[in-house]
Design an enzyme around this catalytic site. Structure first.
Site, PDB file in Angstrom:
ATOM      1  N   PRO A   2       0.885  -1.152  -0.025  1.00  0.00           N
ATOM      2  CA  PRO A   2      -0.053  -0.066  -0.007  1.00  0.00           C
ATOM      3  C   PRO A   2       0.966   0.853   0.116  1.00  0.00           C
ATOM      4  O   PRO A   2       1.751   1.470   0.874  1.00  0.00           O
ATOM      5  CB  PRO A   2      -1.058  -0.675   1.086  1.00  0.00           C
ATOM      6  N   GLU A   3       0.403   2.449  -1.007  1.00  0.00           N
ATOM      7  CA  GLU A   3       1.456   3.424  -0.781  1.00  0.00           C
ATOM      8  C   GLU A   3       0.334   4.656  -0.800  1.00  0.00           C
ATOM      9  O   GLU A   3      -0.531   4.115   0.469  1.00  0.00           O
ATOM     10  CB  GLU A   3       1.793   3.603  -2.452  1.00  0.00           C
ATOM     11  N   LYS A  58       3.080   6.866   4.916  1.00  0.00           N
ATOM     12  CA  LYS A  58       2.530   5.592   4.940  1.00  0.00           C
ATOM     13  C   LYS A  58       2.298   5.492   6.440  1.00  0.00           C
ATOM     14  O   LYS A  58       1.641   4.111   6.436  1.00  0.00           O
ATOM     15  CB  LYS A  58       3.040   5.128   4.193  1.00  0.00           C
ATOM     16  N   ARG A 260      13.756  -2.040  -7.348  1.00  0.00           N
ATOM     17  CA  ARG A 260      12.825  -2.325  -8.286  1.00  0.00           C
ATOM     18  C   ARG A 260      13.003  -2.263  -9.232  1.00  0.00           C
ATOM     19  O   ARG A 260      12.934  -1.874  -9.907  1.00  0.00           O
ATOM     20  CB  ARG A 260      11.556  -1.300  -7.381  1.00  0.00           C
TER      21      ARG A 260
END
EC number: 3.2.2.23
Length: 270
Positions: A2-3, A58, A260
């Site tokens: 979740p961002e 976050k 990434r």
């Protein structure tokens, strides 16, 4: 993972049901998260009224009359509202039961999330060094330009650095760089002020729109109301390596940047 838009979507979903409510009890079924849940969390939080549900980067900040619960969803966590007493399934580690008859349930299959207690959350070691929020006036292209001078790091990991700006994770960095026409491999220090001004505008636009759409559901994310996010239906490049660019038709390339996966269009992004 979740961002920022997913965490903000969760905050907006749970806040109306928590704020002003008194906690009746806290049930911890498994305290083994990224950091152990405090053993005395039930004692600290039970009987207190929840004053506000806020977000920093976050992290969700559930502010009680005395003290704040700092929650992070980790790689696969979610917070949602259920009826108090609803039997728990596997990976449903925590219930915060409210006098209203609802409970805030924390689920985390991979247990990379966190639930910590602090009397001074904004000076907590996890929060004190964070950069500005991207949707505030404290963040703009001028900041990106100034912070990038002399940096040889690629621009994508640069904008994902939480000391530069918080909440620009892999999905939204990938999409914003595409929208701004910037190759994610370019050195951060070699990008002009004008292009950073454009990039900041796109970061703000894309994050705001993703929040409006309820975040991005790729695998694990659901909002506080149990619903998925819909922004993934409108992704231009993220997760589309090897497919044609939606703008020019060129095959999108997938590479590794800063450990990434990153996807970009070799024609649209320079």
């Amino acid at each position: 993972m979740p961002e920022l838009p997913e965490v903000e979507t969760t905050r907006r979903g749970i806040a109306p049901h928590l704020e002003g409510q008194r906690v009746s009890r806290v049930i911890v079924r498994d305290s083994r998260l990224r950091w152990p849940i405090p053993e005395d969390l039930d004692i600290r939080l039970s009987g207190q009224r929840i004053v506000q549900v806020d977000r920093r980067a976050k992290y969700l900040l559930i502010q009680a009359e005395v003290g704040t619960l700092i929650s992070h969803l980790g790689m696969s966590g979610n917070l949602r509202l259920v009826e108090a007493g609803l039997p728990a399934l596997k990976h449903e580690h925590v219930d915060i039961e409210l006098e209203s008859g609802l409970a805030l349930r924390y689920t985390d299959p991979r247990r990379f999330g966190a639930m910590l207690w602090s009397l001074d959350p904004h000076n907590h070691e996890l929060l004190i060094r964070l950069g500005p929020e991207p949707l505030t006036d404290l963040f703009d292209g001028e900041r990106l330009y100034e912070r990038s001078r002399g940096k040889s790091i690629a621009v994508k990991p640069f904008v994902m650095d939480n000391a530069v700006v918080v909440g620009v994770g892999n999905i939204y960095a990938t999409e914003a760089l595409f929208a701004a026409g910037i190759d994610p491999r370019r050195e951060a220090g070699g990008i002009s002020r004008a292009r950073y001004l454009k990039l900041a505008i796109e970061i703000k636009r894309i994050l705001a729109y993703a929040i409006e759409r309820g975040g991005t559901t790729l695998r694990d994310f659901i909002g506080g109301d149990g619903k998925p996010g819909y922004f993934q239906q409108e992704l231009f490049v993220y997760g589309r390596g090897g497919q044609p660019c939606k703008v020019c038709g060129t095959t999108l390339r997938e590479i590794k940047l800063g450990q990434r996966a990153s996807v970009y269009c070799p024609k649209c992004q320079r």
